[in-house]
Design a protein around this motif. Structure first.
Motif, PDB file in Angstrom:
ATOM      1  N   UNK A  31      40.462  47.187  46.928  1.00 29.15           N
ATOM      2  CA  UNK A  31      39.218  47.787  46.459  1.00 29.15           C
ATOM      3  C   UNK A  31      38.502  46.793  45.574  1.00 29.15           C
ATOM      4  N   UNK A  32      37.230  46.535  45.912  1.00 36.33           N
ATOM      5  CA  UNK A  32      36.454  45.602  45.088  1.00 36.33           C
ATOM      6  C   UNK A  32      35.344  46.331  44.369  1.00 36.33           C
ATOM      7  N   UNK A  33      35.163  46.031  43.111  1.00 34.60           N
ATOM      8  CA  UNK A  33      34.065  46.624  42.337  1.00 34.60           C
ATOM      9  C   UNK A  33      33.137  45.504  41.910  1.00 34.60           C
ATOM     10  N   UNK A  34      32.373  45.016  42.883  1.00 34.11           N
ATOM     11  CA  UNK A  34      31.570  43.822  42.624  1.00 34.11           C
ATOM     12  C   UNK A  34      30.446  44.127  41.654  1.00 34.11           C
ATOM     13  N   UNK A  35      29.767  45.270  41.874  1.00 33.10           N
ATOM     14  CA  UNK A  35      28.611  45.573  41.027  1.00 33.10           C
ATOM     15  C   UNK A  35      29.046  45.800  39.584  1.00 33.10           C
ATOM     16  N   UNK A  36      30.229  46.422  39.403  1.00 35.76           N
ATOM     17  CA  UNK A  36      30.713  46.642  38.043  1.00 35.76           C
ATOM     18  C   UNK A  36      31.001  45.320  37.352  1.00 35.76           C
ATOM     19  N   UNK A  37      31.581  44.380  38.141  1.00 31.79           N
ATOM     20  CA  UNK A  37      31.989  43.128  37.517  1.00 31.79           C
ATOM     21  C   UNK A  37      30.802  42.224  37.246  1.00 31.79           C
ATOM     22  N   UNK A  43      26.990  39.965  44.546  1.00 31.21           N
ATOM     23  CA  UNK A  43      26.657  39.492  45.887  1.00 31.21           C
ATOM     24  C   UNK A  43      26.915  40.608  46.890  1.00 31.21           C
ATOM     25  N   UNK A  44      26.300  40.471  48.037  1.00 29.21           N
ATOM     26  CA  UNK A  44      26.489  41.456  49.090  1.00 29.21           C
ATOM     27  C   UNK A  44      27.828  41.232  49.763  1.00 29.21           C
ATOM     28  N   UNK A  45      28.478  42.305  50.086  1.00 31.06           N
ATOM     29  CA  UNK A  45      29.735  42.157  50.824  1.00 31.06           C
ATOM     30  C   UNK A  45      29.407  42.143  52.317  1.00 31.06           C
ATOM     31  N   UNK A  46      29.682  41.049  52.947  1.00 34.64           N
ATOM     32  CA  UNK A  46      29.376  40.945  54.377  1.00 34.64           C
ATOM     33  C   UNK A  46      30.522  40.259  55.096  1.00 34.64           C
ATOM     34  N   UNK A  47      30.267  39.909  56.382  1.00 37.83           N
ATOM     35  CA  UNK A  47      31.316  39.318  57.205  1.00 37.83           C
ATOM     36  C   UNK A  47      31.838  38.019  56.616  1.00 37.83           C
ATOM     37  N   UNK A  48      30.939  37.226  56.060  1.00 35.26           N
ATOM     38  CA  UNK A  48      31.358  35.941  55.493  1.00 35.26           C
ATOM     39  C   UNK A  48      32.295  36.153  54.312  1.00 35.26           C
ATOM     40  N   UNK A  49      31.952  37.113  53.470  1.00 39.20           N
ATOM     41  CA  UNK A  49      32.826  37.393  52.336  1.00 39.20           C
ATOM     42  C   UNK A  49      34.186  37.869  52.841  1.00 39.20           C
ATOM     43  N   UNK A 123      38.175  40.150  38.564  1.00 41.43           N
ATOM     44  CA  UNK A 123      39.382  40.136  37.740  1.00 41.43           C
ATOM     45  C   UNK A 123      40.379  41.120  38.330  1.00 41.43           C
ATOM     46  N   UNK A 124      41.521  41.226  37.676  1.00 39.04           N
ATOM     47  CA  UNK A 124      42.551  42.151  38.155  1.00 39.04           C
ATOM     48  C   UNK A 124      42.030  43.574  38.237  1.00 39.04           C
ATOM     49  N   UNK A 125      41.102  43.907  37.309  1.00 36.78           N
ATOM     50  CA  UNK A 125      40.598  45.286  37.283  1.00 36.78           C
ATOM     51  C   UNK A 125      39.606  45.529  38.402  1.00 36.78           C
ATOM     52  N   UNK A 126      38.794  44.522  38.751  1.00 43.36           N
ATOM     53  CA  UNK A 126      37.718  44.740  39.714  1.00 43.36           C
ATOM     54  C   UNK A 126      38.104  44.351  41.131  1.00 43.36           C
ATOM     55  N   UNK A 127      39.192  43.618  41.316  1.00 45.15           N
ATOM     56  CA  UNK A 127      39.705  43.357  42.654  1.00 45.15           C
ATOM     57  C   UNK A 127      41.091  43.968  42.684  1.00 45.15           C
ATOM     58  N   UNK A 128      41.152  45.203  43.141  1.00 44.40           N
ATOM     59  CA  UNK A 128      42.402  45.939  43.045  1.00 44.40           C
ATOM     60  C   UNK A 128      43.148  45.934  44.355  1.00 44.40           C
ATOM     61  N   UNK A 129      44.443  45.620  44.266  1.00 42.90           N
ATOM     62  CA  UNK A 129      45.340  45.818  45.389  1.00 42.90           C
ATOM     63  C   UNK A 129      46.133  47.068  45.035  1.00 42.90           C
TER      64      UNK A 129
END
Lengths: 223, 597
Positions: A31-37, A43-49, A123-129
């Protein structure tokens, strides 16, 4: 021939899809929380990302296992949501039908967690496994607690102050005693007889009757 | 050339500042805002100001008059008013000893927090990690990092008052330091005290002004201020509001402890204490109101912060469970989303329904806290969320320290002055030694408050040592002055001192209104105690991460009784002893006169 190749090609994604199942035994949810971070810099989450993610994960597997056979194609992603969350599995590069077990994937991610986070500015909080708890950074413990140092300083100042005042008081008292001894006997006599506020009269508290308050003299003022 | 006349203040300003420093204490900061909140916000000012004029001011005036007139500490002063009334002075000294012993523990805590503010991250900002470094300590998670720092790392509190635990080293060190600071300030008598009060009286105001400016600019502060200032006048119908106003004025001004008498005894005979009494009382009340402004803006900030955190948590919960885009749910449409999701996906929603909290700003503002909880938990929680928290923390705890030390100076003066008046003690001990021994004694007794159950004993002392007994002492004081000594005599004394008789307003209050008021408070306290059943206390439960109510065990109740009885008993006891002594003297005199003739 062509038909067989086409069939094989069409089967591969289907096979891949079959391998990657949400809640699968060897699958992890990310789970990614890009806007929060990043707020405005998100950035937009797309195929390249997504490609970058799979590449980073392949890198993590390479680093952990030491095998340089892992590739972007080894990492399969499914069930993407607008949240920006998805499930992924890692296939064995030698046998694409089997998956790398969960523990190995977890260890690999833990090892390279920092690198994975940095690749996405998260960070660990915004990129959650989900299922892999982040190892929280222990607070830095200095050898001597800071508060003791400040305490020591203040205590030192206060002790010096107390000693200084006591010594000053002592010296002043000694000086006063000396000046009294040097005085004339007559002068001392005079002082005792003075009707001002002199120490001797103050000492006899029981005997001092402040005229304004004691009305026992009423019975004496008959004249 | 005088050898050792009574020491005096260098100028009247020192006296005023000493009184201000003594009267303006922690109660202004942590009790008054609480009372305001409990009794209808701005409306509470009405009973408060009425009680100030009707009860506080006149009694303050009275005590200053006695001190300045008799020029002795409380024991000597009351013995001079009437030999039978000497017990009032002794009772005051006993109460002051109790106060001194437990009050300095607050300074120790303030020192502790102050020293811990010099760190990169404030230690109460984050929970410490458990041993496997993946989770936080469970006690901290269940409560909060500020609660945990207070209850566990500062007090290391035990689960009940029976469980003594050992003396906590950190606390003990800070307590020793506090007593050394107090000793440093009083060891030269008025000479040193007079200089120290310039600082202890003014520094808190500086900090409060800075805090006010910062406070009102904090996000959400206006919510708190609005909450405080919307007067709920219906609360004034509750007699509790008036009773609390009356007791608050009494205790806030520090009447009955003998400190005011002690301070005033160092005045010039013709010092205009009437004006000073009015000035100091008004400053004290104004400070209370000012402190509530600061406190309520902090409350507002904290409540808004918690409210918005709650909303954020709910948002996160929803978007994580239902995999919605990050910015789809905003604060204002949270409720709509909740109902929509509940309707569309009832099964999935049911899995998280237990975690859904109702986020309510009003209920956050309603949490009223007083006492050490407000000063050390609520404020530190607010501070950790401010920018530059170390600076604000240092400022705040220094202010608490100044307020506490200022009040301690008064307490210690109330004990030292009568001791120094005693010719016996002055002959045998130097001033510094006497004061030193007193400080040492109080420090050693105070160490019992640094044990693991120390906070529970502290609360006992805080609630019982100086409340009921002070009411009793003040009542006896008024009756002694107005009826035993005589109001007319007292008037004349005041005329000698300041040149004019007191206005008839003061006389009516002294002779009629104040005694009636205080008897009323007395009756209320007794009724409250009788109807209250066994006294209870709030014990910290480490497993639950919150306080639970427990009943005091018998020995604790015995201590409560002892606290009340030891001070109040002095009055009738001394009267009795004096009576017996006088009878003996009379018998002896009549024997001598009969044998002579």
């Amino acid at each position: 021939m062509l038909a067989r190749v086409l069939l094989a090609l069409s089967l591969v994604p289907a096979l891949a899809q079959a391998l990657c199942q949400p809640d699968g035994q060897d699958a992890y949810k990310v789970r990614l929380s890009i806007k929060t971070a990043l707020g405005a810099n998100a950035y937009e989450w797309n195929e390249s990302e997504q490609f970058l993610f799979r590449a980073t994960l392949a890198f993590a597997m390479r680093k952990y296992t030491g095998q340089e056979t892992f590739n972007v194609s080894s990492v399969i992603v499914c069930d993407e949501t607008p949240r920006v969350s998805f499930w992924f599995v890692v296939t064995n590069p030698n046998d694409t039908a089997t998956l790398i077990p969960k523990n190995a994937v977890e260890e690999a991610i833990r090892l390279s967690r920092n690198r994975i986070n940095s690749a996405f500015l998260l960070s660990d909080k915004t990129l959650q496994f989900l299922g892999i708890p982040p190892t929280l950074a222990p607070p830095s413990q200095p050898s001597l607690p800071v508060w003791l140092i400040v305490f020591g300083v203040v205590m030192g100042i206060v002790t010096t102050g107390i000693l200084a005042l006591i010594i000053i008081g002592f010296i002043q008292r000694k000086k006063k005693e000396k000046t009294i001894e040097d005085e004339d006997e007559e002068e001392k006599q005079e002082r005792i007889m003075e009707n001002g506020i002199s120490c001797e009269t103050l000492e006899g508290k029981d005997g001092v009757n402040n005229g304004a308050y004691s009305h026992d003299e009423d019975r004496l003022t008959q004249l | 050339m005088v050898e050792e006349s009574r020491p005096s203040w260098e100028n009247p300003m020192q006296f005023v500042l000493a009184c201000v420093s003594y009267a303006v204490g922690l109660g202004n900061v942590w009790r008054f805002p609480y009372l305001c909140q409990m009794h209808g916000g701005g409306g509470f000012l009405i009973p408060y100001l009425i009680m100030l004029v009707v009860e506080g001011l006149p009694l303050f005036y009275l005590e200053l008059a006695i001190g300045q007139c008799m020029r002795q500490g409380s024991i000597g002063a009351w013995s001079a008013i009437n030999p039978y009334m000497g017990g009032v002075g002794i009772a005051s000294v006993v109460v002051s000893i109790f106060l001194a012993v437990y009050y300095n523990v607050i300074n120790a805590w303030a020192f502790w927090y102050l020293f811990h503010s010099f760190q990169g991250t404030l230690p109460w900002a984050e929970c410490p990690l458990s041993s496997n470094l993946t989770t936080y300590v469970p006690e901290c998670e269940k409560s909060s990092s500020t609660d945990y720092f207070w209850y566990r790392e500062t007090l290391n509190i035990s689960s009940s008052i029976e469980d003594h635990g050992g003396i906590q080293m950190g606390q003990a060190l800070c307590l020793v330091l506090s007593w050394m600071v107090v000793y440093l300030c009083v060891l030269r008598g008025t000479e040193s005290t007079g200089k120290v009060v310039y600082f202890t009286a003014t520094f808190p105001y500086l900090v409060m002004i800075i805090y006010l400016i910062r406070g009102v600019t904090l996000h959400g502060a206006l919510n708190g201020l609005k909450y405080m200032f919307t007067p709920k006048l219906s609360d004034l119908a509750d007699p509790k509001a008036w009773i609390d106003a009356a007791t608050q004025i009494l205790f806030s001004l520090g009447l009955g402890c003998g400190s005011l008498i002690a301070f005033a005894s160092y005045n010039h005979h013709n010092n205009n204490f009437e004006k000073q009494a009015i000035v100091v009382s008004l400053i004290n009340s104004a400070t209370s109101i000012f402190a509530s402004l600061v406190t309520f803006s902090i409350y507002g900030f904290k409540a808004t912060f918690n409210y918005e955190s709650c909303l954020d948590r709910m948002q996160l919960l929803l978007i994580n469970t239902f995999d919605l885009a990050e910015d789809s749910i905003k604060n204002n449409n949270l409720d709509d989303w909740i109902s929509h999701l509940n309707a569309s996906f009832p099964d999935k929603f049911a899995t998280i329904s237990s975690q859904i909290e109702g986020c309510d700003l009003e209920s956050e503002l309603d949490t009223a806290v007083e006492g050490t909880g407000l000063a050390f938990i609520v404020y530190s929680e607010a501070i950790k969320n401010m920018g530059l928290s170390q600076l604000w923390s240092v400022l705040y705890f220094s202010m608490l320290l100044m307020l506490g030390i200022g009040s301690m100076l008064g307490n210690v003066a109330a004990i030292i002055t009568p001791l120094r008046d005693s010719a016996f003690l002055t002959r045998h001990f130097q001033k510094e030694t006497l004061i030193g021994m007193m400080c040492l004694f109080c420090c050693l007794v105070g160490l019992s408050f640094t044990t693991r159950s120390g906070n529970y004993w502290f609360t006992i002392f805080n609630d019982y040592a100086a409340t009921f007994s002070l009411l009793f002492i003040v009542l006896i004081e008024i009756i002694a002055v107005c009826y035993v000594y005589g109001l007319k005599k007292f008037e004349k004394d005041i005329e000698v001192m300041i040149g004019h008789r007191p206005h008839w307003y003061w006389k009516i209050i002294w002779s009629v209104i104040s005694p009636v008021l205080i008897i009323g408070l007395f009756i209320f306290y007794i009724a409250d105690y009788i109807m209250g059943g066994t006294p209870t206390y709030q014990a910290w439960d480490a497993n639950l991460g919150k306080t639970v109510t427990k009943e005091h065990p018998p020995f604790a109740q015995a201590v409560i009784g002892l606290l009340l009885v030891t001070s109040m008993m002095c009055v009738p006891l001394v009267a009795l002893i004096t009576f017996i002594k006088k009878k003996k003297e009379q018998a002896r005199e009549s024997k001598i006169s009969t044998t002579a003739s």
